[in-house]
Design a protein around this motif. Structure first.
Motif, PDB file in Angstrom:
ATOM      1  N   LYS A  44       0.831  -1.205   0.000  1.00  9.98           N
ATOM      2  CA  LYS A  44       0.000   0.000   0.000  1.00  9.98           C
ATOM      3  C   LYS A  44       0.868   1.258   0.000  1.00  9.98           C
ATOM      4  O   LYS A  44       0.571   2.222  -0.697  1.00  9.98           O
ATOM      5  CB  LYS A  44      -0.949  -0.007   1.194  1.00  9.98           C
ATOM      6  N   TYR A 109      -6.567  -3.067  -5.119  1.00 12.43           N
ATOM      7  CA  TYR A 109      -6.298  -1.778  -4.491  1.00 12.43           C
ATOM      8  C   TYR A 109      -5.493  -0.918  -5.446  1.00 12.43           C
ATOM      9  O   TYR A 109      -4.686  -1.418  -6.221  1.00 12.43           O
ATOM     10  CB  TYR A 109      -5.480  -1.949  -3.204  1.00 12.43           C
ATOM     11  N   GLU A 112      -3.502   2.878  -1.346  1.00 14.72           N
ATOM     12  CA  GLU A 112      -4.175   2.644  -0.063  1.00 14.72           C
ATOM     13  C   GLU A 112      -5.650   2.276  -0.197  1.00 14.72           C
ATOM     14  O   GLU A 112      -6.248   1.756   0.730  1.00 14.72           O
ATOM     15  CB  GLU A 112      -4.073   3.918   0.810  1.00 14.72           C
ATOM     16  N   ARG A 113      -6.236   2.550  -1.351  1.00 17.23           N
ATOM     17  CA  ARG A 113      -7.695   2.485  -1.488  1.00 17.23           C
ATOM     18  C   ARG A 113      -8.157   1.234  -2.228  1.00 17.23           C
ATOM     19  O   ARG A 113      -7.684   0.920  -3.318  1.00 17.23           O
ATOM     20  CB  ARG A 113      -8.156   3.729  -2.250  1.00 17.23           C
TER      21      ARG A 113
END
Length: 135
Positions: A44, A109, A112-113
């Motif tokens: 991430k 992802y 981070e999302r």
């Protein structure tokens, strides 16, 4: 005392073993890594595309997904994708962290999302569309 035949057999074995080891490809960016809290955080933080694959060795849907994922991950557009695998049977903490309730779950992802997930999908086009969401 060693006989010539024994020495020759040893040399042949060593040569064949070396040839086999040299034929094994080196790990590439498309290889999967076991999911850990640390590997997930590092992926991430890197900010690139991430695929989390929840799988089980006994799952026929997971087995159907594997060749599709392997083919797609070999494509140039997915070459930088980090792939983390979660063993459905032994990594219950990871399942809770990811809110994954079943095997054959694919989660993508973008940094981070979370940008998409699917459960039980084995259609190549749908899986490619899912992976593309992380780019």
């Amino acid at each position: 005392m060693l006989h010539r035949r024994t020495l020759f057999a040893g040399f042949v074995f060593a040569a064949l073993a070396g040839a086999v080891l040299n034929a094994v490809p080196a790990a590439s960016a498309a290889d999967s890594v076991p999911f850990t809290t640390a590997s997930f955080a590092a992926a991430k933080a890197k900010g690139g595309p991430i695929l989390v694959e929840v799988t089980a060795p006994w799952c026929p849907t997971c087995q159907a997904q594997k060749p599709i994922l392997s083919e797609l991950r070999a494509m140039p557009k997915f070459k930088d994708m980090t792939v983390l695998t979660v063993d459905f049977d032994s990594q219950k903490d990871a399942l809770r962290t990811l809110d994954a309730r079943t095997q054959s779950t694919l989660i993508v992802y973008k940094g981070e999302r979370e940008v998409g997930r699917s459960v039980g999908v084995t259609e190549r086009g749908a899986i490619e569309t899912l992976l593309a969401k992380s780019l």
